[in-house]
Scaffold this motif. Structure first.
Motif, short mmCIF file in Angstrom:
data_model
loop_
_atom_site.label_atom_id
_atom_site.label_comp_id
_atom_site.label_asym_id
_atom_site.label_seq_id
_atom_site.Cartn_x
_atom_site.Cartn_y
_atom_site.Cartn_z
N ALA A 1 8.38 -31.38 -73.40
CA ALA A 1 7.67 -30.11 -73.61
C ALA A 1 6.60 -29.89 -72.55
O ALA A 1 6.39 -28.76 -72.08
CB ALA A 1 7.05 -30.10 -75.01
N THR B 1 11.05 -20.58 -83.59
CA THR B 1 10.59 -21.97 -83.47
C THR B 1 10.60 -22.70 -84.81
O THR B 1 11.09 -23.83 -84.92
CB THR B 1 9.18 -22.01 -82.85
OG1 THR B 1 9.22 -21.39 -81.56
CG2 THR B 1 8.70 -23.45 -82.70
N ILE C 1 12.92 -25.94 -85.80
CA ILE C 1 12.37 -27.21 -86.29
C ILE C 1 12.99 -27.58 -87.64
O ILE C 1 13.35 -28.74 -87.88
CB ILE C 1 10.84 -27.14 -86.39
CG1 ILE C 1 10.23 -27.00 -84.98
CG2 ILE C 1 10.28 -28.37 -87.10
CD1 ILE C 1 8.73 -26.76 -84.99
N VAL D 1 12.84 -27.80 -78.27
CA VAL D 1 12.70 -27.65 -79.72
C VAL D 1 13.99 -27.15 -80.38
O VAL D 1 14.24 -27.46 -81.55
CB VAL D 1 11.51 -26.72 -80.05
CG1 VAL D 1 11.46 -26.37 -81.53
CG2 VAL D 1 10.20 -27.40 -79.65
#
Length: 318
Positions: free
Chosen positions: A53, A72, A76, A165
Motif C-alpha cells: 500500500a 473499499t 475488505i 485491497v
C-alpha cells in the motif's frame, strides 16, 4: 540529481516484486515454526499488505487507480470472508487425514504412498504447486466460459481499478470452487500438511502482488509467475485480452493450453465488466442467486439463454 533518482526508481521497480515475495515467504517460514502459526502468518500478511500500500502511493502504475471507488469496505469484507474460509479449511485439513485414516485406513495409506514424501520439502511444494495450479487454472477458465460460474466470478472482475485491497474480492462460491479443484487432488495423492501450508502462503503473497498498483518490472518472471503485468491484461474489457492468463500463481498451464498473453504494449487502465454488480456486501453475496441479479451481472434485460456455455460473442472476461 534527476538522473540519479531515475536510476534508483528503475532499480526499485525491478527489485520490488521479488523482494516483497521473498519477504512474505521468509515471514511465512518463521510463522510456521512458531506455536501460533496462524497468528504470526496473519501478522506477516498484513505487513506485506501495508508495504505494498505504501509503494502504491510512492510509485503507482496508474494514477487514476489511486482514486476512491466506494468499494473499499466491500473489498475488505469479501477478503475477510474468503481468507477466513481458507483458514478454516486449513484447520480442518490438519485433522481430516486422521479422520479419513480411521474410517478407511487401507485406501488412505495406498493414496498416501503415491506422494513422494522422501523428496526435500521444497521439491514437494513445487510439485504440489504445479498440481494445485492445474485445478486453479481449470476453475478460473471455467468461470469465464460458463455463465453459471461467471455469475459468481464477475464480482472479482467488476473492479475498475487494481490495488492491494481488492486482491481478495471474490464471491465465496467462486473461492470454494477453486479451493476444491486445487486441493482435492493433493488430498487424494496424500500430500502432507506442510505442502498445503506453503502452497497457501505462495498463493497469498503472489495474489497480493498480482493485484498491486505498483510500477514494477518483472521481465523474465512473466514467463513463470502470474505477475501484475499479466493480470492487468486479464482484467481487460477486450475479450481476446481478458480471456487469457488464468494462472493464479504460475502460468505454466497458460503456456501449455495457449492462453498465455503478454504483448509488448502497456496493459489497459480501463477495466471492469459490461454488467452491473449490486451495491453493498450482502447484496453482492446474494445477487448471483436470483434471475434478476443474474441478468444484472450479465448486463442483459432479457432472460438468460438455456445454454450456460457462451459463444465467443457472449463470453465475458474476468
Amino acid at each position: 540529481m534527476n538522473a540519479r533518482k531515475s536510476v534508483l526508481y528503475i532499480a526499485t521497480s525491478w527489485a520490488l516484486w521479488p523482494a516483497l515475495f521473498a519477504a512474505g515467504l521468509a515471514g511465512a517460514g518463521f510463522a510456521f515454526r512458531t506455536d501460533a502459526p496462524l497468528l504470526w502468518f496473519n501478522v506477516v500478511y498484513l505487513t506485506i499488505v501495508t508495504a505494498i500500500a505504501v509503494f502504491e502511493r510512492l510509485m503507482p502504475y496508474e494514477q487514476e487507480w489511486l482514486k476512491h471507488d466506494g468499494e473499499t469496505l466491500n473489498d475488505i469484507a469479501h477478503t475477510l470472508l474468503t481468507k477466513g474460509g481458507v483458514q478454516i479449511a486449513a484447520a480442518i485439513g490438519a485433522s481430516a487425514p486422521m479422520a479419513i485414516a480411521t474410517v478407511a485406513q487401507p485406501a488412505f495409506a495406498s493414496a498416501a504412498a503415491t506422494w513422494p514424501n522422501h523428496w526435500p520439502l521444497v521439491l514437494q511444494v513445487v510439485l504440489g504447486l504445479v498440481i494445485a495450479e492445474f485445478g486453479l487454472y481449470v476453475a478460473h477458465r471455467a468461470a469465464h466460459e460458463f455463465l453459471s460460474l461467471w455469475r459468481f466470478h464477475a464480482l472479482h472482475h467488476s473492479v475498475e481499478r487494481l490495488w492491494v485491497v481488492n486482491t481478495g474480492r471474490f464471491h465465496v462460491i467462486d473461492s470454494l470452487f477453486k479451493i476444491a479443484l486445487s486441493q482435492i487432488p493433493l488430498y487424494l495423492l496424500g500430500a502432507p500438511l506442510p505442502v498445503f501450508l506453503w502452497i497457501s502462503a505462495v498463493t497469498a503473497f503472489i495474489g497480493l502482488l498480482t493485484h498491486c498498483n505498483m510500477d514494477v518490472r518483472t521481465g523474465p518472471l512473466d514467463w513463470v509467475f502470474s505477475t501484475p503485468r499479466l493480470h492487468r491484461w486479464h482484467h481487460s474489457k477486450v475479450l481476446a485480452e481478458g480471456n487469457t492468463n488464468y494462472g493464479e500463481n504460475l502460468v505454466v498451464w497458460d503456456q501449455i493450453f495457449g492462453t498465455y498473453f503478454n504483448p509488448p504494449r502497456r496493459p489497459p487502465a480501463d477495466i471492469g465488466i459490461s454488467g452491473r454488480i449490486a451495491e453493498g456486501f450482502l447484496a453482492q453475496l446474494v445477487q448471483p442467486f436470483s434471475a434478476k441479479g443474474f441478468r444484472q451481472i450479465l448486463g442483459r434485460r432479457h432472460k438468460p439463454q438455456v445454454s450456460l456455455l457462451p459463444s465467443k460473442e457472449e463470453a465475458v472476461p474476468e
